[in-house]
Design an enzyme around this catalytic site. Structure first.
Site, PDB file in Angstrom:
ATOM      1  CB  CYS A   9      64.877  32.175  31.992  1.00  0.00           C
ATOM      2  SG  CYS A   9      64.144  31.230  30.640  1.00  0.00           S
ATOM      3  N   GLY A  50      52.684  25.279  39.662  1.00  0.00           N
ATOM      4  CA  GLY A  50      51.442  24.755  40.228  1.00  0.00           C
ATOM      5  C   GLY A  50      51.656  24.020  41.539  1.00  0.00           C
ATOM      6  CB  SER A 110      60.461  24.157  27.529  1.00  0.00           C
ATOM      7  OG  SER A 110      61.763  24.572  27.129  1.00  0.00           O
ATOM      8  CE  LYS A 170      58.141  35.290  28.107  1.00  0.00           C
ATOM      9  NZ  LYS A 170      58.131  34.015  28.857  1.00  0.00           N
ATOM     10  N   GLY A 218      60.938  29.350  26.318  1.00  0.00           N
ATOM     11  CA  GLY A 218      62.143  29.860  25.653  1.00  0.00           C
ATOM     12  C   GLY A 218      62.128  31.356  25.382  1.00  0.00           C
ATOM     13  CB  ILE A 222      60.492  29.673  43.485  1.00  0.00           C
ATOM     14  CG1 ILE A 222      59.169  28.950  43.302  1.00  0.00           C
ATOM     15  CG2 ILE A 222      61.058  29.489  44.868  1.00  0.00           C
ATOM     16  CD1 ILE A 222      59.247  27.418  43.458  1.00  0.00           C
ATOM     17  CG  ASN A 223      61.536  31.429  37.090  1.00  0.00           C
ATOM     18  OD1 ASN A 223      60.701  30.762  36.494  1.00  0.00           O
ATOM     19  ND2 ASN A 223      62.186  32.422  36.517  1.00  0.00           N
TER      20      ASN A 223
HETATM   21  C1  DHB Z   1      60.790  31.498  30.489  1.00  0.00           C
HETATM   22  C2  DHB Z   1      60.613  30.726  31.603  1.00  0.00           C
HETATM   23  C3  DHB Z   1      61.000  31.211  32.815  1.00  0.00           C
HETATM   24  O1  DHB Z   1      60.824  30.499  33.951  1.00  0.00           O
HETATM   25  C4  DHB Z   1      61.564  32.474  32.900  1.00  0.00           C
HETATM   26  O2  DHB Z   1      61.950  32.943  34.084  1.00  0.00           O
HETATM   27  C5  DHB Z   1      61.743  33.244  31.788  1.00  0.00           C
HETATM   28  C6  DHB Z   1      61.351  32.741  30.574  1.00  0.00           C
HETATM   29  C7  DHB Z   1      60.416  31.005  29.179  1.00  0.00           C
HETATM   30  O3  DHB Z   1      60.605  29.816  28.928  1.00  0.00           O
HETATM   31  O4  DHB Z   1      59.980  31.824  28.350  1.00  0.00           O
END
Ligand code: DHB
Length: 309
Positions: free
Chosen positions: A128, A219, A68, A43, A70, A190-191
């Protein structure tokens, strides 16, 4: 064989989890290392532990997910310790993801990584979308150049970058021009597609609480955008820079498509969240069947060989 490599790092299987999904605790990370996955990604870490955004902050959808979160995480020291202790376990790689909320936070964490005994790949997350008040660094090419310039002054270990999706050819050209100036080991695209909005017409409401309902999409929604980013960046980056394809993978055929576009490895987010570690065995089997039918013995036989018409 589903083996692949990134720089000098060998992976017996090209499938990994995507950062953020089932990778927040050592228990979750060990489960992935004990599965058929080629390794695990931790993570994204911040310098200190964070609780993340208010709930509900992730909503499963028929065609994917919106979240979301965070950046809820246990802090860099927790993940760096896991990475130091488990890199190479079962012959697998641990990828350490970091996502500082500023350049200074990223440099502070990368210095810890540099000084540690960790010898694996580090993934710097510049994408993020879910931290309130912070924009995605990956969309600001001057900021990307600044963080890479500062980083490579002291960081001598292999570095990957997690990037947001790009949508315009000027963006593909612009980010590639920056990245090609640095000794980056890989990029991961990608993110999630940031700041989508899902509406429930029944309740006439948004479906997640943070940021008024705006959140990152994953997805099925994102697969064509992911494939476009793998392909467009493979066509523009130095050959020394490998690519991890992430986005919309839930079957062996999806992996096959990512590799055709040029992916060296792939990561699974939304679908791994739904299925857990058995997904790595299922998708491996599906991909092997496709390769057998087509007469491909290795990923190199078709990687990047997408045809145009
Ligand atoms: C989170 C979401 C993302 O896409 C990321 O790259 C890092 C963190 C998140 O919301 O925790």
């Amino acid at each position: 064989s589903l083996a692949s490599h990134i720089g000098d790092y060998q992976f017996d299987n090209l499938l990994l989890n995507a950062a953020g999904v089932r990778c927040s605790t050592t228990d979750e990370l060990n489960k992935t290392l004990d599965s058929m996955a080629g390794g695990c990604v931790t993570k994204s870490a911040t310098p200190e532990e964070r609780a993340g955004n208010e709930s509900p902050r992730m909503k499963p959808l028929p065609l994917g997910s919106i979240n979301s979160m965070g950046l809820p995480n246990h802090g860099i020291d927790y993940y760096l310790k896991f990475a130091e202790e488990n890199q190479g376990k079962n012959g697998k790689q641990v990828i350490l993801s970091i996502a500082g909320l500023s350049i200074d936070q990223n440099i502070e964490m990368l210095k810890k990584v540099q000084e540690s005994s960790f010898s694996g790949l580090t993934e710097l997350n510049l994408s993020c979308p879910n931290v309130k008040g912070k924009s995605q660094v990956g969309y600001d090419f001057d900021a990307v150049r600044d963080v890479l310039t500062s980083t490579f002054k002291f960081f001598k270990k292999p570095l990957g970058l997690k990037l947001p999706p790009y949508f315009d050819f000027n963006q593909f050209n612009g980010i590639a021009e920056v990245l090609n100036d640095f000794p980056i080991t890989y990029i991961n695209v990608i993110n999630s597609i940031g700041n989508g909005l899902v509406v429930d017409p029944e309740t006439e409401s948004v479906v997640i609480k943070p940021k008024g309902g705006f959140g990152g999409l994953g997805g099925d929604y994102v697969k064509p955008t992911a494939l476009a980013n793998v392909r467009a960046l493979r066509q523009r980056l130095n050959p020394e820079i490998s690519i991890i394809g992430t986005g919309g993978i839930k079957s062996g055929m999806d992996v096959f498509e990512h590799v055709l576009c040029g992916a060296n490895l792939v990561q699974i987010g939304t679908a791994f969240g739904y299925e857990g570690t058995p997904i790595f065995e299922r998708i491996s089997k599906e991909l092997k069947e496709i390769m057998d039918k087509k007469g491909y013995k290795t990923l190199d036989d078709f990687r990047g060989k997408l045809k145009t018409i």
